[in-house]
Motif scaffolding. Sequence first.
Motif, short mmCIF file in Angstrom:
data_model
loop_
_atom_site.label_atom_id
_atom_site.label_comp_id
_atom_site.label_asym_id
_atom_site.label_seq_id
_atom_site.Cartn_x
_atom_site.Cartn_y
_atom_site.Cartn_z
N ASN A 127 0.86 -1.30 -0.06
CA ASN A 127 0.02 0.08 -0.02
C ASN A 127 0.86 1.15 -0.01
OD1 ASN A 127 0.81 -0.67 2.48
ND2 ASN A 127 -0.79 -0.18 3.70
N TYR A 128 2.10 1.22 -0.48
CA TYR A 128 3.06 2.26 -0.63
C TYR A 128 2.24 3.52 -1.36
CZ TYR A 128 7.07 5.11 -1.87
OH TYR A 128 7.89 5.99 -2.28
N PHE A 129 1.93 3.25 -2.53
CA PHE A 129 1.15 4.42 -3.27
C PHE A 129 0.02 4.78 -2.68
CE2 PHE A 129 4.10 2.33 -6.67
CZ PHE A 129 4.70 3.52 -6.82
N ASP A 130 -0.90 4.00 -1.96
CA ASP A 130 -2.08 4.59 -1.20
C ASP A 130 -1.62 5.33 -0.14
OD1 ASP A 130 -3.51 2.99 -2.77
OD2 ASP A 130 -3.55 1.11 -1.56
N HIS A 131 -0.52 5.10 0.62
CA HIS A 131 -0.15 6.19 1.66
C HIS A 131 0.43 7.34 1.05
CE1 HIS A 131 0.69 2.79 5.08
NE2 HIS A 131 -0.63 2.92 4.65
N LEU A 132 1.18 7.24 -0.17
CA LEU A 132 1.56 8.65 -0.53
C LEU A 132 0.39 9.40 -1.12
CD1 LEU A 132 4.82 7.77 -2.91
CD2 LEU A 132 4.66 9.10 -0.80
N ARG A 133 -0.57 8.71 -1.69
CA ARG A 133 -1.80 9.46 -2.15
C ARG A 133 -2.51 10.07 -1.01
NH1 ARG A 133 -3.98 5.58 -4.96
NH2 ARG A 133 -3.10 6.11 -7.03
N ALA A 134 -2.59 9.35 0.00
CA ALA A 134 -3.15 9.93 1.23
C ALA A 134 -2.47 11.15 1.90
CB ALA A 134 -3.17 8.82 2.59
N LEU A 135 -1.30 11.35 1.41
CA LEU A 135 -0.39 12.40 2.04
C LEU A 135 -0.54 13.61 1.10
CD1 LEU A 135 2.82 10.73 3.48
CD2 LEU A 135 0.86 11.60 4.65
N GLY A 136 -1.04 13.38 -0.15
CA GLY A 136 -1.42 14.29 -1.22
C GLY A 136 -0.64 14.29 -2.30
N ALA A 137 -0.02 13.09 -2.50
CA ALA A 137 0.96 12.83 -3.73
C ALA A 137 -0.04 12.61 -4.98
CB ALA A 137 1.96 11.81 -3.62
N GLN A 138 0.42 13.02 -6.28
CA GLN A 138 -0.29 12.76 -7.25
C GLN A 138 0.40 11.49 -8.13
OE1 GLN A 138 -1.24 16.44 -9.68
NE2 GLN A 138 -0.12 17.55 -8.09
N VAL A 139 -0.46 10.48 -7.98
CA VAL A 139 0.20 8.95 -8.50
C VAL A 139 -0.97 8.56 -9.12
CG1 VAL A 139 2.12 8.87 -6.81
CG2 VAL A 139 -0.08 8.02 -6.34
N GLN A 140 -0.58 7.91 -10.55
CA GLN A 140 -1.85 7.39 -11.11
C GLN A 140 -1.28 6.07 -11.62
OE1 GLN A 140 -3.14 9.60 -14.13
NE2 GLN A 140 -4.57 8.25 -15.03
N TRP A 141 -1.96 4.97 -11.53
CA TRP A 141 -1.81 3.79 -12.10
C TRP A 141 -2.07 3.71 -13.45
CZ3 TRP A 141 1.45 0.18 -9.90
CH2 TRP A 141 1.57 0.11 -8.58
N VAL A 142 -1.36 3.06 -14.54
CA VAL A 142 -1.64 2.83 -15.94
C VAL A 142 -1.35 1.48 -16.22
CG1 VAL A 142 -1.50 5.44 -16.34
CG2 VAL A 142 0.49 4.12 -16.53
N GLU A 143 -2.00 1.01 -17.33
CA GLU A 143 -1.75 -0.32 -17.90
C GLU A 143 -0.64 -0.13 -18.81
OE1 GLU A 143 -2.87 -3.17 -17.37
OE2 GLU A 143 -4.73 -2.64 -16.12
#
Length: 430
Positions: A414-430
């Motif tokens: 859940n690394y990217f979930d945690h970063l997103r919760a802090l306000g980071a702009q991260v997006q999964w793409v195929e």
Amino acid sequence: MDMIVTPTGRLQGELQALSSKNYTTRYLLVAALADGTSTIRYPAHSEDSDALRRCVRDLGAVIEEDDERIVITGFGKHPRQIQELDVGNAGAVLRFLMAVAALLPEVTFVNNYPESLGKRPHDDLIQALQSMGVAIEHREGKLPITIRGGAPRGGKIQVSGSVSSQFLSALLFLTPLLDEDSEIEVLHDLKSKVVIGQTLEVLAQAGIVVEASEDLMRYRVPGRQAYKAQEYTVQGDYPGSAAILAAAAVTTSDVTVHRLLEQSKQGERAVVDVLKAMNVPLTHENGVVHVRGNGKLTAGEFDGDEFTDGVLAMVAAAVFAEGTSRFYNVENLRYKECDRITDYLNELRLAGANVEERRDEIIVHGRPEGVEGGVEVDAHYDHRVIMALTVVSLRAKQPIRIKDAHHVAKSYPNYFDHLRALGAQVQWVE
């Protein structure tokens, strides 16, 4: 899947630290090696710990779990006979279980990650086990590996520690169960001594007696011991938290991370001191790290062997420091999921960082103005590289696409979930 990281100026919020992968795997192993039922509270959920769960279950352990605990009934020194074990891409799990497999007549460790774990060497452990009367079939020290044991002998054992401390840990888990007393001598050098401290701590908690020399190069292990079934509590994870703390350090931030014990034996606890030395505004009290980042860092020189699994994240922070930073005594980074020096630095250069490598050093010429970005980088299927490249991407001028970023699940799902919760702009793409 790939991850697109868009530059993010500010991070804010509170997180509970991930549970420690190192402690979870060690507690799972000592619980499996005990006769009786143990409870592990707040276990880590990662590909590594899941691989060990799966393998000890295959070997005869009975496991029940819910969101907060694992209850495991062990097999003691009599694992179930099976033909194959699949450890996934988990090097520590492979090495620990190679030692356990010495108690079996024959088992083959399969190779499902030829471009990652399949390339990593295990010769030092193979030679030590062979000296104990275990027959091993292998491919130049690499997977697939077949162990033919059944009656390993204690006595005088030598093992090199120059590539990994995991080989020594594996022997320390096995030798208490043997009929003979053992004396283990570490040859050459011993990498990641602090991680051996974690192994010794867990062994002691499991009721195992090991006498270690002060320099951790010699051990006396009485035989005919038994692991005690009991309750363990997993502490917060510094290696994963290192990337979160680095992200807070390179941005304008107000980030709090809980469950990071000040007196932890995790070597990566040193990342807090590294960030302080780089003049990052932070406090560490009562198991809580609070970072009030301003994006301004100062270069420094650091012995990376003290915090092996936190080095890449600290290098990422140093990319934006004023001056030149040097991380030395880090050659063992070359023998991880990828070559964490050459491979990682190549991707940093693509992103716009100014970095150099030596055989056992990483040199970072800081760019406080940020890096250009706007590129696709390859994380080489390595969870630590993924997390560190994300930190750099937060301060790039243009978004960066990280290939195969889903491999972060090896240690921090859940690394990217945690970063997103802090306000980071991260997006999964195929």
